[in-house]
Design a protein around this motif. Structure first.
Motif, PDB file in Angstrom:
ATOM      1  N   LEU C  72       0.681  -1.148  -0.074  1.00  0.00           N
ATOM      2  CA  LEU C  72       0.193   0.000  -0.160  1.00  0.00           C
ATOM      3  C   LEU C  72       0.872   1.391  -0.377  1.00  0.00           C
ATOM      4  N   HIS C  73       1.996   1.389   0.779  1.00  0.00           N
ATOM      5  CA  HIS C  73       2.904   2.361   0.986  1.00  0.00           C
ATOM      6  C   HIS C  73       3.592   2.069  -0.560  1.00  0.00           C
ATOM      7  N   SER C  74       4.104   1.457  -1.136  1.00  0.00           N
ATOM      8  CA  SER C  74       4.350   1.885  -2.593  1.00  0.00           C
ATOM      9  C   SER C  74       3.491   2.190  -3.192  1.00  0.00           C
ATOM     10  N   PHE C  75       2.095   1.861  -3.404  1.00  0.00           N
ATOM     11  CA  PHE C  75       0.819   2.141  -4.412  1.00  0.00           C
ATOM     12  C   PHE C  75       0.781   3.790  -4.253  1.00  0.00           C
ATOM     13  N   MET C  76       1.443   4.497  -3.071  1.00  0.00           N
ATOM     14  CA  MET C  76       0.753   5.566  -2.737  1.00  0.00           C
ATOM     15  C   MET C  76       2.250   6.524  -3.214  1.00  0.00           C
ATOM     16  N   VAL C  77       3.740   6.319  -2.856  1.00  0.00           N
ATOM     17  CA  VAL C  77       4.451   6.610  -3.699  1.00  0.00           C
ATOM     18  C   VAL C  77       4.801   6.433  -5.482  1.00  0.00           C
ATOM     19  N   SER C  78       3.974   5.856  -5.636  1.00  0.00           N
ATOM     20  CA  SER C  78       4.143   5.634  -7.271  1.00  0.00           C
ATOM     21  C   SER C  78       2.317   6.759  -7.913  1.00  0.00           C
ATOM     22  N   VAL C  79       1.677   7.543  -6.754  1.00  0.00           N
ATOM     23  CA  VAL C  79       0.143   7.904  -6.914  1.00  0.00           C
ATOM     24  C   VAL C  79       0.728   9.363  -7.285  1.00  0.00           C
ATOM     25  N   GLU C  80       2.003   9.712  -6.210  1.00  0.00           N
ATOM     26  CA  GLU C  80       2.994  11.459  -6.016  1.00  0.00           C
ATOM     27  C   GLU C  80       4.030  10.920  -7.140  1.00  0.00           C
ATOM     28  N   ARG C  81       4.187  10.025  -7.477  1.00  0.00           N
ATOM     29  CA  ARG C  81       5.748   9.905  -8.233  1.00  0.00           C
ATOM     30  C   ARG C  81       4.719  10.507 -10.014  1.00  0.00           C
TER      31      ARG C  81
END
Lengths: 321, 550, 296
Positions: C72-81
């Motif tokens: 889930l964390h990575s998911f958010m990083v991707s969204v931010e990116r």
């Protein structure tokens, strides 16, 4: 917004980009500083993240040793390049690279074009949109995943061969036969990527004034004639644009795909510059050698871009850059 | 138990005694696991405590983790029960520059090495180790080892005659702490479904011909009894025909049974150094494989199949070549889909009844310290503790949950090179009631528990089956037969190899595959040997000869 | 078109629809397969017995994902990116495309800039110098390492520049007479007129950001900063046996190798956002494209 667009409606003039302001108002060039200013941020970023790292290209002319770094490693001139051509494999590798890359470029121009023109004929908007969305889907999947699936489907006891068996064909060694495998690579690449160019073509098609078709239709022109006389000429700019941009990829035969799908028995038909460099360079730590081959590739691509650019300008009177 | 097994047990007991002796007589407390023990400090008041530094020292490192790494609730990779325990006990605190898994880890490591972005200490493979040594980027550990290595560590390194330390020593300097690869990994076995053998009234294989007959019977005589002609013979490895390691499904055991030792350097009859992949014996083995492939005894698609595990897991193949540890992963999955399968492992003899095996290199991983790091002794201290932790844990050590054991900052195992065989004997002894659980090493106690758990309810605990079964059955051939161990004369990289080797290997691999698949006739082997020599092999052979004679 | 509604045209049309449906089916087949595997029992998946329908249906894999905070964390990083990277790409693209769409008579340095861009597109120093650069800028573990090196999408600049060039000169001249400067022209005239093209190139850069994994792998030191594709990549790429041979944990690793159902589920979850967002974007595209078509 619509209003503004309406206001600017002008007589149809495809390729307005050619109409350079020839009558000389050269004396005064307004806004020069503003133009430079607009380009500034991008240029600075490119200088930092593209140009600075290019000092790494020096490795191409070195017997690079990590202990000594770029400024201390011994210089060897063009030895890395000459070594590549010494290898018995170099001819095969260059042949494979060119064949696969050119086939993919051509197929990826034509297939989406045909598909877009056909899809454009579909009258149900929702259906059209759904198909367009779906065919673009494989683009989102990585080759690592797809290669796994393809390798499964195309084995001699895979689904495809089992279906062919019904028709009394095969079994075909899709992945193990040097005569077949390159076409599997090309076909699967087109399958994965054609949705991408289809979008661009469809956008261009949508830009064609429907009145033109109506007029042609009233004049009794059939679909084929309409396509030939209206659609294709108006898509010419798009086709040339895509083709010229693709030329830069002429030596990129698709590392991810090949790397994940090939095997030693089909090296002779599918080993390309990138896979070769990966094995020799990254896996074996021959950094100088790998860089040299990469640089050689870039130089050839650059020359080809200039070449195709001037061709496009000369014969199609089209300026891309 | 046979005589050999018993004598091995005695030996084992002796070794264990020896090992525990050097933990300053703490064995008594060690056995009262569960009792709240004090941190074991060295009893004697020597200046150097091999297991603890006087002051806290921070060491940066990198870590390979499994993508599905299990971590206790509330803990992290950086900070967990193991890292805390080790820091508290040793006063060495590791800080991760980064951690990653699998191929990611490898790529990141290569990039870091190429960019000279190294941590204070890390574990690398042999190629990277040599590269770093060549680049003069490693701290000389000779004195540190002499001064700080615990007696236990020193004794273990003597168990393989110093071979591992030799490998880590370059120009007289010890530049790394090497691991010790269990010799058991060398002996590639033939795994067969005993239930299929019984059904068809066949005997377990002893020779190459037996393998051939069994494979044939498995294909034609419907061993799974489903009335369908859907079984295949031997799976193969899609990357290589054979290796010196003996990986899953490659044909190392078959080559060895022909007296061929591909991928290593050895002496021929007249004392000259030759490369094992270019010998007449290798040609014979290839001929046999080509014959098998033509007959359909080998998976038609073996060179292309991405995941040959599917054949075994899916119940299509009941015979394959593989190492002793196959039950850890593949066979566990196979048992999940067919719990009735009875997998057994056997060794294959050559024409003279001798069991040959190319021995894997004594070390494959190297714990290195960056040149200029101020506290190399911290790494040694940690390593001493880690080794004791694995071999003879203190009561405190034992309190840690074994499930998370891979969370230790640096994992480099040394131990008896014959560990697989010894562990086999331990678990077998315990299951047969000849040994009590407390006579087992902690690791094997864990495996025994797993075994008992599995036995109590095989259906629910099939996941526990693999590790104990690997030692129990995968280790069996090592107890049954005496292997003729063949070592490579040279495992480093010569000057010409740096540039030419990958190309020669490609040539070799391609030719091997093509001969097996019938795309090239067997006699193409001779032109391969000529090409191989012409493209640098001859030169490399000379260099190796020189290096060996030195 | 009204006249051409003959029988043969109808058959032809039906055939067209059938072909389109077939092509669409082959395009989604791998995803359907992946979805089927993600809902299947581990053993069937490992045995390769799952094709287009789950076998031994269960939700194990998805339960694992929900419990996996890293995912889930990575998911958010991707969204931010995607948001940050997409915005930067957009800004760079329009800012560079406009001056470059001027003729060299209008803008003296134009050709020099253009060749500079082409040069950077084709030549690259390779990954090692870039790694050293990002490190010395102190950008490891920072989201900027994921968006700055690719801040200028040269390909997109060229596409948009060509679109800008297609905008009638007269418009420009009219603007000049009104005394409108280039900034006004760009933001008030060119951008509104080029929305379809801008939407297209923005989609390219969003997809590019969403899908790229390699930079995340080399520039992010801790897994919690991994973007989603990097995170998935490391799970899905089966560790080759050769990697394992030198791994001290290899026996334990073997046990965890083939959790294909979990991997499939993670792929599904990574593709779903694109599946959800893309049709909306596409709708916007078509509107934009229709708008744009009026201009000629």
């Amino acid at each position: 917004m619509t209003g503004k667009a309406e206001q600017t409606r002008l007589p149809v003039r495809p390729q307005t980009e050619l109409s350079e302001t020839r009558p000389g108002k050269k004396s005064k060039k307004p806004f020069q500083a503003h133009y430079h200013l607009m380009l500034m941020p991008g240029i600075i970023l490119l200088l930092i993240f593209s140009i600075i790292p290019m000092f790494g290209l020096l490795m191409a002319f070195q017997d690079y040793k990590i202990s000594k770094g770029i400024f201390g490693s011994p210089w060897v001139g063009l030895e890395n390049v000459t070594y590549f051509f010494e290898l018995s494999d170099s001819k095969v590798i260059i042949r494979n690279t060119l064949f696969l890359a050119i086939s993919k470029i051509v197929a990826n121009l034509i297939v989406p074009l045909v598909f877009a023109v056909l899809l454009n004929e579909v009258r149900q908007r929702a259906f059209k949109r759904t198909v367009q969305t779906i065919v673009y889907l494989p683009h989102f999947l990585s080759w690592v995943i797809l290669a796994g699936i393809f390798s499964e489907l195309l084995l001699t006891d895979g689904i495809v061969n089992r279906m062919l068996e019904v028709f009394g064909i095969g079994p075909i060694q899709f992945l193990g036969d040097n005569r077949v495998f390159p076409y599997i690579l090309i076909g699967s690449d087109v399958w994965k990527e054609f949705g991408f160019n289809t979008i661009i073509y469809l956008a261009a098609l949508a830009g064609i004034d429907p009145h033109l078709y109506e007029a042609a239709s009233i004049d009794g022109a059939g679909w084929r004639k309409q396509t030939r006389l209206i659609t294709l000429p108006l898509l010419r700019a798009t086709i040339i644009l895509l083709a010229t941009l693709a030329i830069g990829n002429i030596l990129n035969a698709g590392f991810d795909q090949i790397f994940n799908m090939y095997s030693p028995i089909v090296y002779e038909s599918s080993d390309v510059i990138d896979t070769y460099v990966y094995r020799a360079g990254i896996l074996d730590g021959q950094y100088g050698f790998a860089t040299a081959i990469g640089l050689m590739k870039s130089v050839i691509a650059f020359v080809l871009i200039i070449f195709s650019y001037s061709l496009a300008y000369k014969y199609a009177n089209y300026r891309i850059f | 138990m046979n005589k050999k097994g018993k004598s091995a047990l005695v030996l084992l007991a002796a070794v264990m005694l020896l090992l525990s002796a050097c933990t300053s007589g703490k064995k008594e407390t060690a056995e009262e696991s569960g009792a709240p023990g004090k941190p074991p400090e060295a009893k004697t008041e020597t200046a150097i405590d091999p297991f603890r530094l006087p002051e806290l020292v921070e060491v940066s490192t990198i870590k390979a983790v499994s993508p599905n790494e299990r971590i206790p609730q509330g803990d992290t990779i950086e900070d967990n029960m193991y890292t805390r325990h080790f820091t508290e006990k040793t006063n060495v605190k590791f800080k991760y520059m980064w951690y990653a898994s699998g191929d990611d880890y490898t790529q990141k490591l290569k990039l870091a090495v190429a960019s000279n972005d190294l941590p204070d200490a890390m574990v690398v493979d042999e190629r990277t180790f040599l590269e770093l040594a060549d680049a003069d980027q490693l701290e000389d550990l000779t004195d540190v080892f002499q001064t700080y290595a615990s007696d236990q560590v020193k004794q273990i390194y003597e168990l393989n005659d110093g071979l591992s330390l030799d490998k880590a020593t370059i120009d007289g300097k010890l530049l790394a702490i090497p691991n010790i690869v269990p010799k058991g990994d060398s002996f590639q076995e033939i795994w067969v479904r005993k239930d299929w053998l019984d059904k068809l009234g066949l005997q377990p294989p002893k020779t190459v011909d037996d393998v051939e007959k069994i494979a044939e019977a498995f294909i034609t005589r419907d061993p799974d009894g489903n009335g369908k002609n859907d079984t295949i013979g031997l799976p193969g490895n899609n990357g290589v025909v054979t290796t010196d390691y003996g990986w899953n499904y490659d044909f190392k055991a078959l080559f060895n049974a022909f007296g061929a030792y591909p991928s290593i350097w050895l002496k021929d009859g007249s004392g000259n150094v030759v490369y094992g992949s270019t010998t007449p014996e290798a040609k014979k083995a290839l001929g046999k494989l080509a014959e098998w492939y033509k007959k359909g005894l080998i998976d038609k698609d073996f060179a292309l199949r991405k995941n040959p595990d599917e054949l075994v897991v899916g119940g299509k193949s009941g015979i394959f070549f593989g190492p002793w540890y196959m039950p850890f992963g593949t066979l566990t999955n196979a048992m999940m889909s067919d719990p009735k399968a009875d997998w057994r492992a056997y060794a294959i003899a050559d024409g003279h009844g001798q069991y040959n095996a190319t021995v894997v290199p004594p070390s494959s991983s190297f714990l290195v310290v960056k040149k200029g790091f101020k506290h190399p002794e911290a790494v040694m201290t940690y390593f001493n503790y880690n080794t004791r932790f694995l071999q003879t844990p203190t009561p405190d050590d034992k309190k840690l949950d074994q499930t998370y054991v891979s969370l230790r900052p640096i994992d480099l195992n040394i131990g008896d090179p014959d560990a697989v065989l010894k562990k086999h004997e331990m678990i077998k002894g315990a299951i047969e009631g000849k040994l009590t659980p407390d006579q087992l090493s902690p690791e094997m106690q864990g495996h025994l528990e797993r075994w008992n758990k599995y036995k109590a309810d095989p259906k629910a605990n099939i996941g526990e089956w693999g590790p104990p079964y690997a030692y129990l059955v995968g280790g069996q051939p090592m107890a049954d037969v005496k292997f003729n161990e063949v070592y490579s004369l040279y495992t480093a990289t010569t000057k010409t190899m740096e540039k030419r080797w990958s190309n020669l290997q490609k040539l070799e691999n391609e030719t091997y595959f093509k001969i097996v698949l019938g795309e090239l006739p067997l006699d193409a082997f001779d032109s391969f040997v000529a090409d191989w020599k012409a493209q640098g092999g001859e030169q490399i052979m000379k260099e190796v000869q020189e290096a060996v004679q030195k | 078109m009204v006249r051409s509604q003959t029988i043969s045209a109808k058959i032809w049309y039906a055939l067209l629809i059938v072909v389109m449906v077939l092509i669409a089916l082959t395009s989604i087949a791998p995803i359907v397969h992946t979805v089927a595997v993600s809902f299947s029992h581990k053993a069937y998946a490992a045995a390769g017995a799952v094709s287009f329908w789950p076998k031994g249906f269960n939700l194990y894999a998805y339960k694992q994902i929900v419990a996996d905070s890293k995912f889930l964390h990575s998911f958010m990083v991707s969204v931010e990116r995607v948001l940050l990277g997409g915005a930067i790409n957009f800004l760079m693209t329009v800012l560079m495309a406009y001056p470059l769409s001027r003729t060299s008579e209008q803008f003296g340095g134009r050709n020099a800039y253009m060749w500079f861009l082409i040069f950077t597109m084709l030549f690259s120093g390779g990954v090692i110098p870039l790694y050293i650069l990002v490190k010395s800028l102190g950008l490891f573990d920072s989201i900027w390492a994921l968006v700055l090196p690719s801040a200028v999408p040269v390909f997109n600049v060229i596409l948009l520049m060509n679109f800008f060039r297609g905008i009638p000169k007269e418009l420009n001249e009219a603007g000049s007479m009104d005394g409108a400067g280039p900034w006004y022209m760009l933001f008030r005239v060119y951008i509104p007129l080029s929305l379809p093209s801008i939407a297209t190139v923005t989609l390219f850069s969003i997809v590019g950001h969403w899908n790229s994994f390699f930079d995340g792998m080399i520039f992010m030191r801790s897994v919690e900063h991994y973007p989603l594709q990097t995170y998935i990549q490391q799970l899905v790429v089966q560790m080759s046996i050769s990697t394992m041979a030198s791994d001290p944990n290899k026996y334990e690793l073997m046990r965890q190798l083939s959790d294909q159902t979990l991997n499939a589920a993670k792929i599904v979850v990574a593709v779903v956002p694109v599946l959800v967002v893309y049709p909306f974007l596409q709708k916007y595209f078509i509107q934009g494209i229709l708008l744009g078509s009026v201009k000629e």
